[in-house]
Design an enzyme around this catalytic site. Structure first.
Site, PDB file in Angstrom:
ATOM      1  CG  ASP A   1      39.411  40.452  38.081  1.00 44.17           C
ATOM      2  OD1 ASP A   1      39.541  40.937  36.950  1.00 44.17           O
ATOM      3  OD2 ASP A   1      39.305  41.143  39.100  1.00 44.17           O
TER       4      ASP A   1
ATOM      5  CG  HIS B   1      35.071  40.700  42.153  1.00 45.66           C
ATOM      6  ND1 HIS B   1      35.786  39.533  42.020  1.00 45.66           N
ATOM      7  CD2 HIS B   1      35.751  41.637  41.426  1.00 45.66           C
ATOM      8  CE1 HIS B   1      36.845  39.736  41.264  1.00 45.66           C
ATOM      9  NE2 HIS B   1      36.848  40.999  40.882  1.00 45.66           N
TER      10      HIS B   1
END
Length: 250
Positions: free
Chosen positions: A117, A66
């Site tokens: 994810d 991220h």
């Protein structure tokens, strides 16, 4: 080795991570949300990326998942470690995490890959499309993730390199010594009609849909054949059975 995040493991555990599997990849979520940055700063006395750069043996083995909440100085410092940014643009958009600083990361020489994810949507072209479109929306500019190459080529080359780093796998190119990880798009699809080379990659990224991958080989194993995974029927049956059990338990 995959410690979830600075929030989820102790400093003692983190100090051992680098030696748990010497030479193998290390994945960790880093600075995904504003609340996460605030929590870590309150508990550890520093922002997640600042703390990680100062205290962890980060190098090209590390995949920082991220990394959407970074200051410009953090972006440059983390990129200089050689780590790869593991981006999940669909998930980051779905959860409202924020927008990764693509231009700043690339300018500092950072590598990037994409993955998923969550199971809200699994689509390679859409991950790449959302990555580029998020940059355009944030900067009010066009063709942000690009250089002398087209955007499709730039993104494709970037995620092949970064993905190989994140997987710790000798792949990402068709060359002697590389694993035979190969993909064949459906060139009969109208979205790719008459395109070749970089134009085909641009069309794949910006017009791509589910089903554009006709065949796929993983380490030489023919996993997707004529648009269908070889285990699809078995996987689908297990999925339906699991969903049935979950509904019955409600």
């Amino acid at each position: 080795v995959a410690p979830h995040s600075l929030r989820a493991v102790s400093r003692g555990t983190l100090s051992q991570v680098g030696e748990m599997r010497p030479g193998g990849p290390v994945h960790i979520h880093i600075a995904e949300q504003v609340a996460e940055v605030t929590e870590v700063q309150a508990a550890w006395g520093a922002r997640p990326v600042d703390w990680a750069c100062a205290n962890l043996p980060i190098d090209a083995r590390w995949c920082m998942i991220h990394a959407t909440q970074m200051t410009p100085s953090e972006t440059a410092a983390l990129a200089r470690t050689g780590a790869v940014a593991g981006l999940c643009p669909i998930t980051e958009a779905n959860l409202g995490d924020g927008i990764f600083d693509g231009p700043g990361w690339v300018a500092a020489g950072g590598a990037f890959g994409v993955g998923t994810d969550s199971n809200v949507r699994i689509s390679l072209p859409e991950e790449l499309r959302v990555l580029e479109y998020s940059q355009r929306l944030a900067l009010k500019a066009r063709a942000v993730m690009a250089d002398h190459r087209s955007t499709g080529r730039f993104l494709w080359d970037g995620v092949l390199r970064g993905g190989a780093m994140a997987a710790g796998r000798p792949t990402g190119a068709i060359a002697p010594g590389m694993w035979a990880d190969l993909m064949a798009p459906d060139m009969g699809d109208l979205r790719l009609e008459a395109f070749a080379g970089d134009q085909m990659l641009d069309a794949f990224v910006f017009s791509g849909r589910d089903g554009l991958v006709r065949d796929l080989w993983s380490a030489g194993r023919h996993i997707v054949q004529d648009g269908r995974h070889i285990a699809r029927d078995a996987v689908a049956a297990r999925f339906r059975a699991t969903m049935s059990r979950l509904r019955a338990a409600l």
